[in-house]
Design an enzyme around this catalytic site. Structure first.
Site, PDB file in Angstrom:
ATOM      1  N   TYR A 153       0.823  -1.216   0.000  1.00 32.33           N
ATOM      2  CA  TYR A 153       0.000   0.000   0.000  1.00 32.33           C
ATOM      3  C   TYR A 153       0.858   1.268   0.000  1.00 32.33           C
ATOM      4  CZ  TYR A 153      -3.287  -3.520   1.790  1.00 32.33           C
ATOM      5  OH  TYR A 153      -4.042  -4.651   1.971  1.00 32.33           O
ATOM      6  N   TYR A 192     -14.590  -4.959   3.451  1.00 36.27           N
ATOM      7  CA  TYR A 192     -13.234  -5.358   3.078  1.00 36.27           C
ATOM      8  C   TYR A 192     -13.014  -6.767   3.633  1.00 36.27           C
ATOM      9  CZ  TYR A 192      -8.215  -5.908   2.947  1.00 36.27           C
ATOM     10  OH  TYR A 192      -6.959  -6.411   2.714  1.00 36.27           O
ATOM     11  N   ASP A 196     -17.325 -12.767   8.680  1.00 36.82           N
ATOM     12  CA  ASP A 196     -15.887 -12.526   8.610  1.00 36.82           C
ATOM     13  C   ASP A 196     -15.475 -11.798   9.885  1.00 36.82           C
ATOM     14  OD1 ASP A 196     -13.325 -11.640   8.196  1.00 36.82           O
ATOM     15  OD2 ASP A 196     -13.724 -10.661   6.276  1.00 36.82           O
ATOM     16  N   LYS A 199      -6.090 -12.786  12.365  1.00 31.60           N
ATOM     17  CA  LYS A 199      -5.433 -11.711  13.114  1.00 31.60           C
ATOM     18  C   LYS A 199      -5.123 -12.092  14.552  1.00 31.60           C
ATOM     19  CE  LYS A 199      -6.768  -7.764  10.236  1.00 31.60           C
ATOM     20  NZ  LYS A 199      -5.430  -7.509   9.673  1.00 31.60           N
TER      21      LYS A 199
END
Length: 420
Positions: free
Chosen positions: A8, A136, A239, A268
């Site tokens: 990014y 996302y 999610d 995560k």
């Protein structure tokens, strides 16, 4: 010219990046001697902070035995133990765990699982996914196809991706009434009336749409969505890669809605941020659709590092630390502080909204340019912040003291109040 290509990042004008040489608790130590407070927990995953002694020990203990073994045709105790632990802390129907090596791949697994579920049941036309704007779900192709196609970071690739079905993002706040939720979710009902015959699943980030704009919405919306999925016979995928393991104030965001998805994705914080790993959990009815004498009905997916012994061993210890150190109470304290101190009135022409939920706090601005330079400013003040688009946010480790949390909040607010 940099040999290392950073994510990014526009490499043509990328600034020199601070080099981390050590880290301890919530602090990063740079090669130039600076010690800064990490306000992002390294992309929201290091929930225990850095160099946690129990997690370090779990890695060392497992490394002394073996670091990796394929899960294809072999098994090992850390993977089995972690699967059982995840089943134990999630709702009863989620009895089956498929491991992978990152949150994105965990979502890919869920999407493939949903499509093949219907294929195995003879409904081969159900191959599309209904997703939401402001969503996302990851950077791989299947994930990009269910990210926001208009404002998301992957719109460049829209012509390469499967064309999925998109509903408006939830717009009702955390305290919305059931009537408000029913009105807000009506477009989803309309889309399912039109597309349920070709829809394998609905996928959503529960309560907090994170990297798509930190949109926070009512648990009642998830209840209504669960009812719609049941009514129209499509699977529900949650999610929880970003929201799982306490980020919204409960162990899982779905706990606040008291619902159970057909498929759940975790990542995560699963390993406390120590190693990349993810888990896709499925209800028994989903798992049973893959059981057959026909080998082609088996689930055809197998990441090389799925169930990696180091990752599963440290994840198991991470769960134990989460429970024994009363993290949910710590998160409630962080939320209260964020709501009181970060969300206090802030008079600035660029500030659109300030909101906090669980261990997440966000200042939204009108124009992303209003945040140009905030990272360098925060570093000068001893805090590592990384803004995202129009959002200046913190998603810190859960171990922060009130003083450390206050320092982050003061730096975030000072960007809008101090003369520079």
């Amino acid at each position: 010219m940099s040999q290392l290509w950073y994510p990014y990042t526009q490499m043509l004008n990328a600034p020199k990046m601070p080099c981390v040489v050590n880290a301890q608790g919530p602090y990063l130590e740079f090669a130039d001697g600076r010690r800064v407070l990490d306000a992002t927990s390294s992309w929201w995953c290091l929930i225990h902070g850095y160099k946690h002694p129990e997690l370090d020990q779990a890695l060392q203990d497992q490394a002394s035995r073996f670091a990796h073994v394929m899960l294809g045709g072999l098994t090992h105790e850390p993977a089995q133990a972690l699967a059982k632990a995840l089943v134990d802390i999630t709702p009863e129907p989620l009895n089956h765990v498929f491991f992978s090596d990152s949150g994105s791949v965990g979502v890919e697994v869920a999407l493939k699982m949903a499509v093949q579920y219907w294929h195995n049941r003879g409904q081969t036309n159900k191959q599309r996914i209904l997703a939401f704007y402001k969503s996302y779900h990851g950077d791989t192709s299947g994930c990009m196809a269910v990210c926001d196609p208009a404002e998301g970071m992957h719109h460049l690739f829209n012509h390469l991706l499967p064309q999925q079905i998109f509903a408006p993002a939830p717009s009702v706040g955390l305290d919305a009434s059931w009537q408000q939720v029913q009105e807000d979710i009506q477009p989803v009902r309309v889309l399912l009336q039109q597309h349920a015959h070709e829809t394998a699943a609905v996928i959503i980030e529960p309560l907090l749409q994170a990297a798509g704009g930190f949109n926070m919405y009512s648990p009642l919306y998830l209840q209504a969505l669960r009812e719609l999925c049941d009514e129209f016979e499509v699977l529900l995928i949650l999610d929880e890669v970003a929201t799982g393991f306490g980020r919204t104030g409960t162990c899982f965001a779905m706990d606040q809605a008291q619902i159970c998805p057909d498929i759940l994705v975790l990542g995560k914080g699963l390993t406390g941020g120590y190693l990349g790993h993810a888990a896709t959990l499925a209800q028994t009815h989903v798992y049973d659709a893959f059981l057959s004498q026909d080998n082609e009905r088996a689930f055809m997916h197998g990441p090389t590092f799925m169930g990696n012994p180091l990752a599963t061993a440290v994840a198991l210890r991470s769960l134990q630390v989460f429970q024994q150190d009363h993290y949910l109470q710590r998160i409630q304290n962080l939320q209260q502080q964020l709501q009181q101190e970060l969300c206090a009135p802030l008079a600035h022409e660029q500030v659109v909204d300030i909101r906090a939920f669980g261990a997440t706090g966000v200042i939204e601005v009108k124009d992303a340019q209003a945040l140009a330079g905030v990272q360098a400013y925060a570093l000068q003040e001893g805090v590592w912040l990384r803004s995202f688009g129009r959002y200046l946010y913190t998603m810190p480790a859960y171990i922060l003291t009130p003083e450390q949390m206050r320092h982050i909040i003061q730096v975030m607010r000072a960007w809008f109040t101090e003369e520079r």
